[in-house]
Design an enzyme around this catalytic site. Structure first.
Site, mmCIF file in Angstrom:
data_model
loop_
_atom_site.group_PDB
_atom_site.id
_atom_site.type_symbol
_atom_site.label_atom_id
_atom_site.label_comp_id
_atom_site.label_asym_id
_atom_site.label_seq_id
_atom_site.Cartn_x
_atom_site.Cartn_y
_atom_site.Cartn_z
ATOM 1 N N HIS A 51 0.872 -1.152 0.092
ATOM 2 C CA HIS A 51 -0.138 0.071 -0.401
ATOM 3 C C HIS A 51 0.645 1.120 0.191
ATOM 4 O O HIS A 51 0.415 2.325 -0.269
ATOM 5 C CB HIS A 51 -0.940 0.281 1.354
ATOM 6 C CG HIS A 51 -2.720 0.398 1.283
ATOM 7 N ND1 HIS A 51 -2.712 1.534 0.272
ATOM 8 C CD2 HIS A 51 -3.872 0.176 1.107
ATOM 9 C CE1 HIS A 51 -3.991 2.097 0.242
ATOM 10 N NE2 HIS A 51 -4.615 1.029 0.725
ATOM 11 N N ASP B 111 -2.023 2.361 -4.468
ATOM 12 C CA ASP B 111 -3.466 2.580 -3.447
ATOM 13 C C ASP B 111 -4.657 1.469 -3.939
ATOM 14 O O ASP B 111 -3.987 0.486 -5.086
ATOM 15 C CB ASP B 111 -4.156 4.040 -4.159
ATOM 16 C CG ASP B 111 -3.338 4.856 -2.917
ATOM 17 O OD1 ASP B 111 -3.142 4.408 -1.867
ATOM 18 O OD2 ASP B 111 -3.436 6.060 -3.523
#
Length: 414
Positions: free
Chosen positions: A387, A391
């Site tokens: 992450h 995203d």
């Protein structure tokens, strides 16, 4: 004169090797080229062959002990040949001095002598495996008697001490005629060495050093499987190679990575590195653990070449002939647990990669196609991504593109 059996150096990065199994014992006859032991180091396990004909006179490194390459682990010579005590002692001392966990200070002059005091745990000559076993059992190492070279405490010495302690406790309990009490269960304790040790440390580092998230989807691969079967009619006959569904999944993944370069990335030193080429890692399960050989420049290969390279690397992995350079530099990895009947799972990133694809087992499922219910082949897919690099939306877009290639496989041929 006795011939030394040395710990081999398997790969440039090898710092320590472990004798995972001795196939021969001291006193056994051996022939030159005969496998006498199994050696493991990091992600490589190989057979060790006898360097000469004769008798295995002595084993100086026990099973599960780790030593640097070049260390003498045994001697081969003529029957009843004696190894000079000085030579044996010197070899043992050199081995002990090289071991990571046995760095003893040696007095060089009289002025460097240490005041007399009871023997401390650090001063005791004991193998790393024996030390860990003693600590786990709560045995003070200074109370143990070593039967190894130069009085060194071995794993067998610790196991004997544990057995004697348990026997004494059992006798004491019987003499006192105490009610039955819970006795600590004896468990098998396996040292973490070689490949297992590397996997353990890398997986922990991966989870601790990255922000991992897994998303899943299903792909209808009915048409893909039909295409694979038709292509095999030609590839097996004309090219002597059998295409698998995994080969086509790998091809689809490479094409999807080229369209979503942010997934073909790594987070290194607070920078996101986006790679121009796809170096595809394919996880291969072995009895000793997991290795990930790398297909370099996978974007430049055809489906047939990709299939050949995947099969060749997997064969090398199972034969234990992979070099370290063939397991480094991947930019994205695929791991397939479909053969074990697994649907969705959470793969752990092969750091520093930003993504890894988990492939599950194909399920025959009734699906509505318009107003009709049809039998379709459904493939579960799990994408774990970092992450810090991606995203959720761009990761989902990559998975959507991959699914598109798998559900409309003709796109891979355009």
């Amino acid at each position: 004169m006795a011939v030394e059996v040395l710990m081999p150096k398997m790969g440039m990065a090898m710092k320590e090797g472990t004798v995972s199994r001795w196939n021969k014992q001291a006193g056994d006859l051996v022939s030159k080229g005969e496998v006498i032991a199994s050696i493991s180091s990091e992600k490589i396990e190989a057979d060790l062959e006898a360097p000469a004909n004769g008798v295995l006179l002595k084993i100086t490194v026990s099973e599960w002990e780790g030593v640097p390459p070049g260390t003498v682990i045994g001697y081969i010579g003529h029957p009843n040949e004696q190894i000079a005590e000085e030579t044996a002692a010197t070899a043992t001392f050199q081995t002990a001095a090289l071991e990571k966990n046995l760095e003893e200070p040696v007095a060089m002059t009289e002025s460097a002598t240490i005041a007399a005091s009871p023997t401390s745990a650090k001063e005791v000559k004991i193998s790393p495996v024996a030390r860990k076993l003693a600590e786990a059992a709560g045995l003070p190492v200074e109370s143990l008697i070593g039967t190894g070279p130069v009085g060194r405490i071995t794993k067998e010495d610790v196991e004997k001490a544990i057995a004697e302690r348990e026997a004494k406790q059992a006798v004491a309990a019987e003499d006192d005629r105490l009610p039955a009490v819970a006795v600590e269960e004896t468990t098998e304790q396996l040292p973490v060495t070689g490949m297992r040790k590397v996997i353990a440390s890398r997986m922990m580092a991966s989870l601790q050093e990255s922000a991992q998230l897994t998303i899943t989807t299903r792909a209808d691969v009915t048409d893909l499987i039909a295409l694979q079967k038709k292509m095999n009619e030609v590839t097996q006959k004309e090219h002597e190679i059998k295409l698998t569904v995994t080969d086509l999944i790998a091809r689809a993944t490479v094409l999807a990575l080229q369209r979503h370069k942010q997934v073909n990335s790594a987070y290194i030193d607070d920078r996101i590195h986006r790679y121009g080429h796809v170096h595809l890692g394919i996880a291969v399960a072995l009895e000793q653990g997991l290795v990930v050989p790398v297909v370099r420049y996978a974007e430049s290969t055809s489906v047939l070449d990709l299939s050949r390279r995947i099969k060749a690397l997997a064969a090398q992995a199972r034969e234990g002939t992979l070099g370290m350079e063939e397991m480094q530099g991947s930019t994205f990895s695929i791991t397939n647990l479909g053969a074990y009947g697994i649907d969705f799972f959470t793969p752990v990133l092969n750091s520093p990669e930003a993504g890894i694809l988990g492939v599950g087992a194909v399920q025959e499922t009734p699906v509505f196609i318009g107003e009709e219910v049809q039998r379709r082949s459904i493939l579960p897919l799990s994408l774990t991504f970092d992450h810090r690099v991606l995203d959720g939306a761009p990761a989902a877009e990559f998975l959507h593109t991959l699914r598109k290639y798998l559900e409309e496989p003709y796109r891979m041929l355009l």
